[in-house]
Design an enzyme around this catalytic site. Structure first.
Site, PDB file in Angstrom:
ATOM      1  N   GLU A  37       1.867  11.665  96.114  1.00 33.89           N
ATOM      2  CA  GLU A  37       2.630  10.933  97.281  1.00 33.89           C
ATOM      3  C   GLU A  37       2.851   9.184  96.489  1.00 33.89           C
ATOM      4  OE1 GLU A  37       0.296  12.000 101.370  1.00 33.89           O
ATOM      5  OE2 GLU A  37      -0.531  10.354 100.681  1.00 33.89           O
ATOM      6  N   HIS A  90     -12.159   7.904  98.409  1.00 39.30           N
ATOM      7  CA  HIS A  90     -11.113   7.884  99.718  1.00 39.30           C
ATOM      8  C   HIS A  90     -12.627   8.926 100.638  1.00 39.30           C
ATOM      9  CE1 HIS A  90      -7.978   7.972  97.015  1.00 39.30           C
ATOM     10  NE2 HIS A  90      -8.970   8.833  96.254  1.00 39.30           N
ATOM     11  N   ARG A 111      -9.576  18.702 114.358  1.00 40.57           N
ATOM     12  CA  ARG A 111     -11.192  19.039 115.087  1.00 40.57           C
ATOM     13  C   ARG A 111     -11.331  17.942 115.289  1.00 40.57           C
ATOM     14  NH1 ARG A 111     -13.424  15.814 110.877  1.00 40.57           N
ATOM     15  NH2 ARG A 111     -11.711  16.052 108.841  1.00 40.57           N
ATOM     16  N   LYS A 145      -0.815  19.943 104.245  1.00 42.62           N
ATOM     17  CA  LYS A 145       0.062  18.518 104.242  1.00 42.62           C
ATOM     18  C   LYS A 145       1.641  18.754 103.918  1.00 42.62           C
ATOM     19  CE  LYS A 145      -4.772  16.552 102.648  1.00 42.62           C
ATOM     20  NZ  LYS A 145      -5.687  16.915 103.014  1.00 42.62           N
TER      21      LYS A 145
END
Length: 641
Positions: free
Chosen positions: A200, A235, A297, A116
């Site tokens: 973040e 999440h 994907r 990420k």
């Protein structure tokens, strides 16, 4: 076109790929572990190869075994599905090096987007807006803590190699950071073999918007519009829809164009999803939507995109893997109608969403337009894998109609004895905030107490159960006059000379429920084993299905006490799993709600806490130990007054 395809996955994922491959005339090969020897995907494939023991790390996650199975079966190509090794660049490279066709993006593209922090840096270079945060290499806990302090709370700790909701922790204040970091790193190492994280800024009114992209080997990249996946728990997505409510054409054009730039920046081929986080405090605006990550994907929620575009995305994958150009140009793709998907899980929302395992003795779907599943009635939900039972997808020409259809479908799910989240999904779909398109990713957490309150059957269904009790000789709860039902602790038969007004005492999910009725009793006829009222007979018990919930009714036989529950301080393992942390020692004083033991099961961490203030009288849990369901882990004794 390809002639044979091995699917390196299981469950509904493998079944979904098999369906399209068969329609295209491609021979399908399944792989299976010990636990999946009789699984639906094995039964549906043309051929199946055993690849090892039940734990995924010894079977589905062992690339060498899968490649060997492909060669053994004479497969021409390998489709990874989604999950397991689908985003593992080394596995993709090994498949290609073995002379097989990889149905997915190039290994270099997976690597570019798999981490990420590196992906965000690449996106910045490509002109794609990203969420503010820390992407540095320094993983010292003190440095990470300092960066979180500088960003400002709340922050989100995310595993660099994460995905699927794993390895993510929200931190609202500095004192929580150290524990959250350790838990996140531990889960990341377990799930991905990489404990590195990034930090973040946590958006306070977030919506999760993602864009389906597709590329081919000829340099073409298109988008197939957006999906909204804002209804999430821990999440993990719960309900997804396409298109996104409140998305105007200008914002859609900007976000989808950014997604195409992101895919082109890594020379992308095949199916992929660009995920964005939107600050929805002032609606959806292009200047308040930021890149989060790319999933290299096909996504679990791809059916909603297929529904609004009329395309089969698995077929697109197979064409691209075969070297063909994309089946459609951008200008040929249009949005038509609305689609919503709900994920039906084997879990109990009223018990903290603990997974529910066991045999699906009764499993019936009614009213759903499209069902993607890897199980049938009689199959088993295993403790070794994700507990998804099915995805239910509803389509219509408007969002309102699609919601109504899906709410009806989840409300009519019948499953016993495995518990499901169908009633929870039903409540979510009926919430006025969701129907207005005004939810954020924090909606479920904010309203959890109301959403997970244990359901109760409607009075009319209780009357039907009582009616069944009176008129069926095989089902005899106590029958008595109003006011004196307490005299009856055993079972009484129906008395022809009884007063017309009476009370029937039932046990409903173990709770004593007196049901009073008089002349109106004849209005409630029980259609036994009939779909009109959703009741199923199991011996001398009856199961009522209402709003997605299952209620077991039986003759009331007196009260009794449950043993081994947290009410007496015995902390039992709620499912088979592995102890990954023990936070107390024998003799410790603990407060109600204090963390005692952390259990890893079905790819998730579950924290067991103290039910009341007390002392640790016995500690049977040890780190690293495998425990079975119902095992005593900790005994807490109450503090003496």
């Amino acid at each position: 076109m390809l002639t044979s395809l091995l699917i390196a996955n299981r469950g509904e994922i493998a079944c979904r790929v098999i369906r399209t491959a068969r329609r295209m005339g491609i021979r399908t090969i399944a792989v299976y572990s010990d636990a999946d020897a009789a699984a639906l995907h094995v039964r549906q494939a043309d051929e199946a190869v055993h690849i090892g023991p039940s734990p995924a790390r010894e079977s589905y996650l062992v690339g060498d075994k899968i490649i060997a199975a492909a060669k053994q079966a004479g497969a021409e190509a390998i489709h990874p599905g989604y999950g397991f090794l689908s985003e593992n660049a080394d596995f993709a490279a090994a498949v290609i090096d073995a002379g097989l066709i990889w149905v997915g993006p190039k290994p270099d593209s997976i690597r570019a987007m798999g981490l990420k922090d590196a992906a965000k840096q690449r996106m910045i270079a490509a002109g794609v807006p990203v969420t503010p945060g820390y992407l540095g290499e320094d993983q010292n806990p003190d440095r990470l803590h300092a960066e979180a302090d500088a960003i400002g709370y709340p922050v989100l700790i995310k595993a660099v190699a994460g995905g699927g909701g794993k390895g993510m922790r929200r931190v609202d204040a500095a004192p929580q950071f150290a524990d959250a970091l350790q838990s996140c790193q531990r889960e990341a190492a377990s799930s991905f073999g990489d404990d590195r994280v990034l930090i973040e800024k946590y958006i306070l009114s977030p919506r999760h918007i993602e864009v389906q992209v597709f590329g081919d080997a000829h340099g073409n990249v298109v988008h197939l519009f957006e999906r909204d996946c804002s209804l999430q728990r821990r999440h993990q997505k719960v309900i997804e829809e396409a298109p996104a409510p409140g998305m105007d054409e200008a914002t859609r054009e900007a976000v989808c164009a950014a997604a195409v730039r992101a895919a082109k920046a890594v020379d992308y081929e095949g199916a992929g999803t660009i995920e964005f986080i939107a600050d929805a405090s002032d609606g959806l605006r292009a200047d308040r939507i930021w890149f989060m990550e790319m999933n290299t994907r096909l996504q679990v929620e791809h059916p909603v995109t297929e529904a609004i575009t009329g395309q089969d995305l698995v077929e697109w994958q197979l064409w691209v893997a075969n070297g063909e150009p994309l089946p459609k140009r951008q200008e040929e793709l249009k949005i038509n109608g609305w689609a919503i998907e709900a994920r039906l899980y084997a879990e109990n929302p009223a018990a903290g969403f603990l997974p529910s395992t066991g045999s699906l003795d009764h499993l019936v779907f009614r009213g759903a337009g499209r069902i993607e599943t890897g199980v049938e009635q009689g199959d088993t939900i295993s403790p070794f894998y994700d507990p998804m039972i099915a995805k239910l997808i509803a389509t219509a020409d408007t969002r309102e109609k699609a919601i109504t259809k899906l709410a009806d479908a989840v409300g009519r799910v019948e499953c016993i004895p495995v518990k499901t989240n169908a009633w929870f999904l039903h409540r979510l779909l009926l919430r006025p905030e969701f129907q207005a398109g005004a939810v954020t990713t924090g909606f479920i957490a904010e309203h959890q107490d109301v959403l997970i309150e244990a359901p109760r059957p409607r009075p009319a269904l209780l009357q039907q159960a009582a009616d069944r009790a009176v008129y069926n000789d095989d089902f005899h709860p106590p029958i008595c006059s109003p006011g004196d039902e307490a005299r009856f602790a055993g079972t009484l038969g129906f008395r022809l000379n009884a007063d017309r007004q009476r009370t029937v005492v039932l046990s409903v999910d173990g709770e004593r429920v007196p049901i009073e009725f008089a002349d109106s009793m004849d209005e409630f006829r029980a259609y036994w084993e009939d779909e009109r009222n959703g009741m199923v007979g199991i011996g001398q018990t009856a199961v009522m299905f209402d709003g997605g919930a299952a209620f077991v009714t039986a003759p009331y036989r007196g009260s009794g006490t449950a043993s081994g529950t947290a009410t007496d301080g015995a902390i039992l393992s709620p499912m088979p799993g592995r102890i990954i942390a023990v936070s107390v020692a024998a003799g410790d004083a603990v407060a109600k709600g204090q963390k005692l033991v952390t259990l890893e099961a079905m790819k998730m961490e579950h924290t067991l806490t103290a039910p009341f203030d007390g002392i640790i009288a016995d500690l049977a849990a040890t780190e690293g130990a495998q425990v079975s369901e119902g095992s005593l882990l900790v005994q807490v004794e109450r503090n003496e007054e």
